[in-house]
Scaffold this active site. Structure first.
Site, short mmCIF file in Angstrom:
data_model
loop_
_atom_site.label_atom_id
_atom_site.label_comp_id
_atom_site.label_asym_id
_atom_site.label_seq_id
_atom_site.Cartn_x
_atom_site.Cartn_y
_atom_site.Cartn_z
N GLU A 219 -1.51 -74.72 -15.22
CA GLU A 219 -2.55 -75.52 -14.59
C GLU A 219 -2.05 -76.94 -14.41
OE1 GLU A 219 -6.21 -75.17 -16.81
OE2 GLU A 219 -6.10 -72.99 -16.83
N ARG B 235 -8.46 -68.43 -21.39
CA ARG B 235 -7.19 -69.12 -21.20
C ARG B 235 -6.31 -68.28 -20.29
NH1 ARG B 235 -9.23 -73.12 -22.42
NH2 ARG B 235 -8.69 -74.62 -24.02
N HIS C 12 -10.74 -74.63 -13.67
CA HIS C 12 -11.01 -74.82 -15.09
C HIS C 12 -12.26 -75.68 -15.30
CE1 HIS C 12 -8.91 -74.78 -19.26
NE2 HIS C 12 -10.22 -74.85 -19.41
C1 DGY Z 1 -12.26 -75.64 -23.73
O1 DGY Z 1 -13.27 -76.09 -24.23
O2 DGY Z 1 -11.33 -75.19 -24.39
C2 DGY Z 1 -12.21 -75.67 -22.26
O3 DGY Z 1 -11.47 -74.61 -21.75
C3 DGY Z 1 -11.63 -76.96 -21.81
O4 DGY Z 1 -10.25 -76.92 -21.91
#
Ligand code: DGY
Length: 328
Positions: A267, A238, A286
């Site tokens: 994002e 993240r 992402h």
């Molecule tokens: C997750 O699975 O958390 C990925 O980062 C998609 O947001």
């Protein structure tokens, strides 16, 4: 299920087959735009919905939960759940679910791809060819081997372990930092380090922790200063785990060699973000779980979670187990 078919808000695009599965048991309202619904649209939908299926980018905070009197389940299409106020959901008896496990291999594959891309300078070399240049005759700094180097994994959960196994197959030594100091048996040989030791010892640092108040800006100016000037930082977890401004400064000033990021503090990335101007940083939109097979498995699991709670059953992957069965 409650009298009549439960109302469900689907806040992401889904294929017809998956939609039919939900429509067989629920009355569906859908967001049909790109990205995620606006705040107003979300709040309007949540005023009626008993279930919501959305990406991990859909912000379901305490205010949104307070304006959702009938809501029983938030089913996240993703393993992360930092987009939901879990404490507020639990207090209201709203079950939050996620999709762990099914995406670990895809995220780990991407992580290894990024490590190799940085070490072997793939984006730079690709640009070189497109510019009509070639080797030999042109000077381009060589890449580095990954074999014999040390990978520091911060967060040895499912994804971190999958990264460890792959890195070991490439001849890397693996050290890790996690709340648990014992490595799980199927992570191969990994040695525990405290965070500072991991940062100063590793040639590559890869982040695999959830975003929580404890991990927000876990990697800031101080931590970046502990890394080797030859080291790379990889973040497929993240964006908020890294202080992005501090990272830009560290890379710009050559205090670390580079970085590869699939996630960002905000994002999508704004067009004027300074990080866009750094040549030795790989930026991805992402896509950690972004394969056909993985996204399909995630959607199946997210729908299983959603429908189970609406049937009054325990879902396969609740984040807040204590909320299961509280609200019917
Ligand atoms: C997750 O699975 O958390 C990925 O980062 C998609 O947001």
């Amino acid at each position: 299920m409650s009298a009549g078919r439960p109302r469900v808000y689907i806040a992401l695009p889904i294929p017809d087959g998956a939609l039919a599965r939900i429509e067989a048991q629920c009355a569906v309202e859908r967001f049909r735009g790109d990205g995620t619904p606006s705040r107003d649209e979300l709040l309007a939908a949540l005023a009626e919905a008993e279930g919501v299926l959305g990406s991990a980018q859909l912000q379901i905070d305490a205010e949104a939960l307070a304006s959702s009197p009938r809501l029983r389940v938030v089913s996240n299409f993703g393993v992360g759940f930092d987009n939901v106020d879990i404490a507020a959901a639990t207090q209201r008896g709203i079950v939050v679910c996620n999709t762990p496990g099914v995406l670990s291999d895809a995220v780990a594959d991407l992580t290894l791809g990024l490590i190799l891309s940085l070490a072997r300078r793939l984006p730079e070399s690709e640009r070189f060819v497109r510019e009509g240049r070639w080797l030999p005759g042109e000077t381009m700094t060589l890449g580095t081997d990954v074999a014999g180097k040390t990978l520091g994994i911060v967060g040895l959960g499912r994804i971190g372990q999958a990264v460890a196994r792959r890195a070991q197959a490439f001849g890397m030594a693996v050290v890790f930092h996690d709340q648990r100091q014992e490595p799980p048996a199927d992570a191969g040989f990994c040695a525990y380090r405290d965070l500072d030791a991991l940062l100063s010892e590793s040639d590559v640092v890869s982040l695999h922790v959830n975003l929580t108040p404890e991990t927000e800006h876990l990697i800031g100016a101080r931590e970046l200063a502990m890394m080797k000037p030859s080291a790379y930082l990889i973040n497929t977890a993240r964006g908020g785990v890294v202080d992005q401004a501090a990272l830009v400064a560290a890379v710009k000033e050559g205090r670390i060699a580079g970085a590869a990021l699939d996630v960002f503090e905000r994002e999508p990335l704004a067009a004027d973000e300074p990080i866009l101007n750094l040549p030795n940083v790989i930026l991805l939109p992402h896509i950690g779980s972004g394969t056909v097979e993985t996204r399909s498995a995630m959607l199946d699991l997210a729908i299983d979670n959603l429908l189970a709670v609406l049937r009054g059953e325990r879902p396969p992957c609740p984040v807040n187990l204590e909320a299961v069965g509280q609200k019917r």
